[in-house]
Scaffold this motif. Structure first.
Motif, PDB file in Angstrom:
ATOM      1  N   THR A 164      59.526 -37.231  90.409  1.00  0.00           N
ATOM      2  CA  THR A 164      59.656 -37.822  89.062  1.00  0.00           C
ATOM      3  C   THR A 164      60.406 -39.150  89.128  1.00  0.00           C
ATOM      4  OG1 THR A 164      59.660 -35.642  88.089  1.00  0.00           O
ATOM      5  CG2 THR A 164      60.522 -37.415  86.711  1.00  0.00           C
TER       6      THR A 164
ATOM      7  N   ASN B 197      59.305 -51.767  84.231  1.00  0.00           N
ATOM      8  CA  ASN B 197      60.334 -51.422  85.208  1.00  0.00           C
ATOM      9  C   ASN B 197      60.002 -51.911  86.616  1.00  0.00           C
ATOM     10  OD1 ASN B 197      62.228 -50.087  83.397  1.00  0.00           O
ATOM     11  ND2 ASN B 197      60.535 -48.643  83.098  1.00  0.00           N
TER      12      ASN B 197
ATOM     13  N   ARG C 221      58.207 -41.762  90.753  1.00  0.00           N
ATOM     14  CA  ARG C 221      57.148 -42.155  89.821  1.00  0.00           C
ATOM     15  C   ARG C 221      57.694 -43.130  88.783  1.00  0.00           C
ATOM     16  NH1 ARG C 221      56.433 -37.768  86.741  1.00  0.00           N
ATOM     17  NH2 ARG C 221      55.588 -36.690  88.541  1.00  0.00           N
ATOM     18  N   ARG C 222      58.854 -42.799  88.239  1.00  0.00           N
ATOM     19  CA  ARG C 222      59.445 -43.636  87.189  1.00  0.00           C
ATOM     20  C   ARG C 222      59.802 -45.022  87.715  1.00  0.00           C
ATOM     21  NH1 ARG C 222      64.013 -40.263  84.383  1.00  0.00           N
ATOM     22  NH2 ARG C 222      62.361 -38.812  83.839  1.00  0.00           N
ATOM     23  N   LYS C 223      60.257 -45.063  88.950  1.00  0.00           N
ATOM     24  CA  LYS C 223      60.715 -46.316  89.530  1.00  0.00           C
ATOM     25  C   LYS C 223      59.572 -47.175  90.060  1.00  0.00           C
ATOM     26  CE  LYS C 223      63.406 -47.215  93.221  1.00  0.00           C
ATOM     27  NZ  LYS C 223      64.143 -46.934  94.356  1.00  0.00           N
TER      28      LYS C 223
ATOM     29  N   GLY D 248      63.458 -46.333  81.633  1.00  0.00           N
ATOM     30  CA  GLY D 248      63.695 -46.719  83.024  1.00  0.00           C
ATOM     31  C   GLY D 248      65.147 -47.105  83.300  1.00  0.00           C
TER      32      GLY D 248
END
Ligand SMILES: Nc1ncnc2c1ncn2[C@@H]1O[C@H](COP(=O)(O)OP(=O)(O)OP(=O)(O)O)[C@@H](O)[C@H]1O
Ligand SMILES: [Mg+2]
Length: 233
Positions: free
Chosen positions: A84, A163, A87-89, A117
């Protein structure tokens, strides 16, 4: 992690949905390498496994078997939390239906992505930078219903870029657009690869696919072949 030339390495990836007796074999042994800065189009008929492949690249779905490496790391060794965070980064998503929040303005739709983010800089300034990058600085206060389809998709791309991801995954990003807006959207996706980002775009549209560096054709969950388009629009 940074400076790794190979973004994705897939070896013999299979994905089966369903149980032991009734199942769908969505991917039947996909092997694929994607490099930094590449623009890859994935084409194939409905049901051939394109979205499944993209969701595996997006760390949203785990393969049933085979190996998936992202930035040289074996994804199966990541915990759900690590996946997770990664993925977010590192990954931005763009969808056919834009998926903007209808009651928020273009600027606010991008700002939430920055908030999620954990962006620490000046958010308003970053939002304007992102809107400028997609040519929409004069639409900041418009809600999605006050934007054309192409403009909504450009806001969605700005949101995906918020992000500063290494990878953009786009599933039929031009599916709801006319050719002119579609080509503009794909042109923006192309331009983000020039900043060293990697784009993987699923499309039914041959004209859009030809703007990529490589076209990966899939049929029935397998790679049928790859084509390097000769002329770039
Ligand atoms: N969550 C799921 N559970 C069960 N079967 C699924 C699931 N998701 C997809 N499938 C099946 O897997 C196969 C591949 O689906 P996928 O969505 O990857 O195709 P696609 O190439 O993206 O198609 P389209 O062009 O219509 O979007 C299809 O036969 C589909 O019915
Ligand atoms: Mg699909």
């Amino acid at each position: 992690m940074q400076g790794t030339e190979l973004v994705y390495e897939l070896f013999n990836v299979k994905k089966r949905y369903g149980g032991r007796r009734r199942y769908v074999e969505a991917l039947r042994g996909i092997s694929l390498t994607v490099r930094r800065g590449e623009f890859v189009a994935v084409t194939g008929p409905s049901g051939s496994g394109k979205t499944t492949l993209l969701s595996i690249l997006g760390l949203l779905t785990k393969p049933t078997s085979g190996t998936v490496k992202i930035f040289g790391k074996d994804v199966s060794r990541l915990t759900d939390k690590e996946a997770t965070l990664l993925r977010r980064k590192a990954i931005g998503f763009v969808f056919q239906t834009f998926n903007l929040v209808p009651w928020l303005t273009a600027a606010e739709n991008i700002e939430i992505a920055l908030a999620i983010g954990g962006y620490r800089g000046n958010r308003k300034r970053r939002v304007m930078e992102l809107l400028e990058a997609v040519g929409l600085e004069d639409r900041a206060d418009h809600k999605p219903a006050e934007l054309s389809g192409g403009e909504q998709q450009r806001v969605a791309i700005a949101r995906a870029l918020a992000n500063n991801p290494t990878v953009i995954l786009a599933d039929e990003p031009t599916g709801n657009l006319d050719t002119t807006s579609g080509l503009q959207v794909v042109g923006i996706l192309r331009s983000v690869t020039e900043e060293g980002r990697t784009v993987v775009m699923v499309t039914h549209d041959q004209k859009m696919a030809e703007m990529a560096d490589r076209i990966v054709k899939i049929r029935d969950g397998q790679i049928l072949g790859e084509v390097i388009p000769s002329v770039k629009a």
